[in-house]
Design a protein around this motif. Structure first.
Motif, mmCIF file in Angstrom:
data_model
loop_
_atom_site.group_PDB
_atom_site.id
_atom_site.type_symbol
_atom_site.label_atom_id
_atom_site.label_comp_id
_atom_site.label_asym_id
_atom_site.label_seq_id
_atom_site.Cartn_x
_atom_site.Cartn_y
_atom_site.Cartn_z
ATOM 1 N N ASN A 228 -2.740 -7.816 0.003
ATOM 2 C CA ASN A 228 -2.864 -8.159 1.420
ATOM 3 C C ASN A 228 -1.845 -9.252 1.714
ATOM 4 O OD1 ASN A 228 -3.543 -9.115 3.939
ATOM 5 N ND2 ASN A 228 -5.532 -9.932 3.319
ATOM 6 N N ASP A 230 -1.004 -10.656 4.348
ATOM 7 C CA ASP A 230 -1.375 -11.658 5.346
ATOM 8 C C ASP A 230 -1.940 -12.903 4.690
ATOM 9 O OD1 ASP A 230 -0.579 -9.966 7.365
ATOM 10 O OD2 ASP A 230 -2.588 -9.161 7.709
ATOM 11 N N GLU A 264 -1.327 -7.026 8.814
ATOM 12 C CA GLU A 264 -1.210 -6.840 10.259
ATOM 13 C C GLU A 264 0.199 -7.115 10.781
ATOM 14 O OE1 GLU A 264 -5.541 -7.459 12.135
ATOM 15 O OE2 GLU A 264 -4.745 -9.299 11.268
ATOM 16 N N SER A 265 1.116 -7.450 9.905
ATOM 17 C CA SER A 265 2.503 -7.646 10.319
ATOM 18 C C SER A 265 3.243 -6.312 10.307
ATOM 19 C CB SER A 265 3.206 -8.637 9.394
ATOM 20 O OG SER A 265 3.443 -8.054 8.135
ATOM 21 N N LYS A 266 4.292 -6.211 11.097
ATOM 22 C CA LYS A 266 5.060 -4.972 11.181
ATOM 23 C C LYS A 266 5.892 -4.733 9.930
ATOM 24 C CE LYS A 266 5.325 -4.866 16.233
ATOM 25 N NZ LYS A 266 6.210 -4.826 17.424
ATOM 26 N N GLN A 271 0.286 -0.864 7.838
ATOM 27 C CA GLN A 271 0.049 -1.780 8.947
ATOM 28 C C GLN A 271 -1.335 -1.566 9.547
ATOM 29 O OE1 GLN A 271 3.373 -1.135 11.637
ATOM 30 N NE2 GLN A 271 4.798 -1.127 9.892
ATOM 31 N N LEU A 272 -2.087 -2.640 9.600
ATOM 32 C CA LEU A 272 -3.432 -2.625 10.176
ATOM 33 C C LEU A 272 -3.354 -3.138 11.610
ATOM 34 C CD1 LEU A 272 -6.574 -2.370 9.602
ATOM 35 C CD2 LEU A 272 -6.490 -4.804 9.057
ATOM 36 N N SER A 273 -3.977 -2.413 12.536
ATOM 37 C CA SER A 273 -3.938 -2.840 13.938
ATOM 38 C C SER A 273 -5.219 -2.405 14.648
ATOM 39 C CB SER A 273 -2.716 -2.243 14.647
ATOM 40 O OG SER A 273 -2.758 -0.823 14.607
ATOM 41 N N ASN A 274 -5.374 -2.910 15.858
ATOM 42 C CA ASN A 274 -6.476 -2.509 16.749
ATOM 43 C C ASN A 274 -7.849 -2.715 16.129
ATOM 44 O OD1 ASN A 274 -4.474 -1.583 18.569
ATOM 45 N ND2 ASN A 274 -4.450 0.433 17.590
ATOM 46 N N ARG A 275 -8.024 -3.781 15.361
ATOM 47 C CA ARG A 275 -9.349 -4.038 14.793
ATOM 48 C C ARG A 275 -10.334 -4.361 15.911
ATOM 49 N NH1 ARG A 275 -9.830 -8.359 10.259
ATOM 50 N NH2 ARG A 275 -7.872 -9.216 11.041
ATOM 51 N N PHE A 285 -10.563 0.473 13.486
ATOM 52 C CA PHE A 285 -9.218 -0.040 13.305
ATOM 53 C C PHE A 285 -8.257 1.128 13.140
ATOM 54 C CE2 PHE A 285 -11.525 -0.008 9.307
ATOM 55 C CZ PHE A 285 -10.700 0.705 8.456
ATOM 56 N N LEU A 307 -9.435 -5.439 6.352
ATOM 57 C CA LEU A 307 -8.440 -5.898 5.381
ATOM 58 C C LEU A 307 -8.674 -5.264 4.021
ATOM 59 C CD1 LEU A 307 -8.476 -9.690 6.343
ATOM 60 C CD2 LEU A 307 -6.844 -7.961 7.105
#
Length: 476
Positions: A228, A230, A264-266, A271-275, A285, A307
């Motif tokens: 991870n 992040d 969550e970074s590009k 890539q994790l988004s829209n949680r 997510f 995550l």
């Protein structure tokens, strides 16, 4: 378990057969004399509280086929009771158990995944199982069998049908994961995060990272590490520095394995988004890898579980499992006992997160508490153990966090939990703060304090035995 002979056990453990036959067949491994079966080999493990040699004769009386000991006197006493039993005398029974597990695992041409991290190991292991079971026959540790004894015992559940093994690896000091990695030799490794768990022994987060990175000690260049990114200690820059230091200490260390990032970074590979936190209904997510995107639903409490899920999905894709297949697997996952389990009794919603605790998991649990609908949000928080010299600082931060999140009532329990109370009081006047040094005092007052409509989080380190609080809340 696949059948093995006493001779194979003898060779793997470098033991001396002082009684019995080498061709005796073994079909199971046991360390508890009460659970030993007739076809088992019993290992007399010396633990922190119990010495298995005390129960070795009982295991023999219960009919097991072989016994492994490192006490010659006990071996001679068992020989007097049963001359037909196979008795192996070894230097150390725990090491012998590990050596046998290492040899036994080598019999199976399976893909092996190692999982570690300061928090989220068990949840991530279960997510990996949910994802990978979509395509492969899979084995993973049951419960908290993630240490120098539990992991070997897990290995003995392997049979010829298994295609992938998932092995959670716990630790509290240097060398522990190194030994587990030596047994497993994982092809894939996951580090969920690097926090402050066990900082009492390792002193710094840099040392915690170094200890976690022991999971790569037997990597080859084709193996893969999933992280991870992040987490500030798991950026590629920090990891590469750690890898370089390991290479300096051991020139045989392979530094060319692949690092796969999720976050969550590009810039992350996954890539994790829209949680979106759905409260007691779970979370939603989105995960994107290259040009493929998939929406996910997870029926577990806690937005932070996205995550853990992204790491499981990333490993799954390396094993040929599509994002869609991973989503189907995760949608059916079940919560793990005493880890953010929610239930309702007499109008009170209870969140049981008593398995263990760290500062980060305390904060995540508070987030979960605040996501659940109810009249009053009450956090009952106990000591976080193994924090050493930084115990006051981190307990204080947890209290501050609870007040900043507008928890209605913070009840702290334990010696260091007084700092949770102090932090909560200092951060906000809107949060009611109650402190008890002893659980018994709180237990006696819960019945008159709690009422229908309350949402109650109970959390603390396993050694604080907060299950007693949970039991009381359930009885109201």
């Amino acid at each position: 378990m696949k059948k093995i002979t006493v001779l194979e056990m003898q060779n793997a453990t470098k033991g001396v057969l002082i009684c019995g036959k080498q061709d005796t067949m073994i079909e199971g491994i046991a360390i508890d004399s009460r659970e030993v079966a007739a076809q088992d080999a019993f290992f007399a493990i010396v633990g922190e509280e119990q010495d298995g040699h005390i129960y070795a004769k009982k295991a023999a009386e219960n009919g097991c086929r072989a016994i492994v000991v490192h006490n010659k006197q006990i071996a001679d006493e068992i020989k007097e009771i049963r001359s037909d039993i196979a008795i192996l005398l070894v230097q150390d029974t725990t090491r012998a158990l590990q050596d046998l597990a290492e040899w036994y695992l080598s019999l199976f041409p399976i893909k092996k995944i190692g999982v570690t991290g300061s928090t989220g190991k068990t949840t991530t292991k279960e997510m990996l199982y949910a994802v990978i079971s979509q395509k492969y026959k899979t084995l993973r540790n049951l419960g908290n069998f993630n240490n120098h004894i539990g992991l070997p015992l897990t290995i003995f559940h392997l049979n010829d049908d298994i295609e992938v093994g998932i092995f959670e690896m716990g630790m509290s000091e240097f060398g522990e994961i190194h030994r587990l990695a030596d047994i497993v030799r994982p092809n894939y490794a996951v580090i969920t995060n690097v926090g402050t768990s066990h900082i009492e022994y390792l002193k710094t987060r840099e040392n915690i990272l170094k200890a976690k990175m022991e999971i790569t000690d037997y990597f080859q260049k084709e193996d893969q590490l999933f992280v991870n990114e992040d987490n500030d200690m798991l950026s590629k820059e920090v990891l590469l520095q750690c890898i370089q230091e390991k290479k300096k200490e051991d020139d045989s260390y392979c530094e060319s394995f692949q690092i796969i990032t999720a976050g969550e970074s590009k810039e992350a590979d996954f890539q994790l988004s829209n949680r979106k936190d759905l409260g007691e209904n779970g979370i939603e997510f989105t995960i994107t890898n290259e040009n493929t995107t998939e929406d996910f639903f997870l029926p577990l409490l806690g937005n932070h579980n996205g995550l853990n899920a992204m790491l499981a999905v990333a490993v799954g894709m390396s094993l040929g499992i599509s994002l869609k297949e991973a989503a189907e697997g995760l949608a059916n996952i079940e919560s793990t006992n005493r880890r953010l389990n929610i239930e309702e009794r007499n109008g009170i919603k209870l969140i049981d997160d008593t398995y263990n605790a760290s500062p980060d998991s305390m904060k995540a649990a508070i987030d979960v508490l605040m996501s659940i609908s109810g009249t009053r949000k009450i956090a009952i928080l106990a000591d976080i153990l193994e924090m050493g010299d930084v115990a006051e600082e981190y307990h204080y931060q947890v209290g501050e966090y609870a007040s900043h999140k507008e928890v209605d009532v913070v009840i702290s329990v334990g010696k260091n939990a007084k700092f949770i109370a102090e932090g909560a009081k200092a951060a906000s006047k809107n949060t009611a703060v109650i402190y008890h040094e002893e659980k018994e005092t709180l237990i006696n007052k819960l019945e008159e304090f709690l009422k229908s409509g309350d949402v109650v989080l109970v959390k603390g380190s396993n050694g604080m035995r907060m299950t007693e609080i949970v039991k009381k809340v359930r009885s109201l």
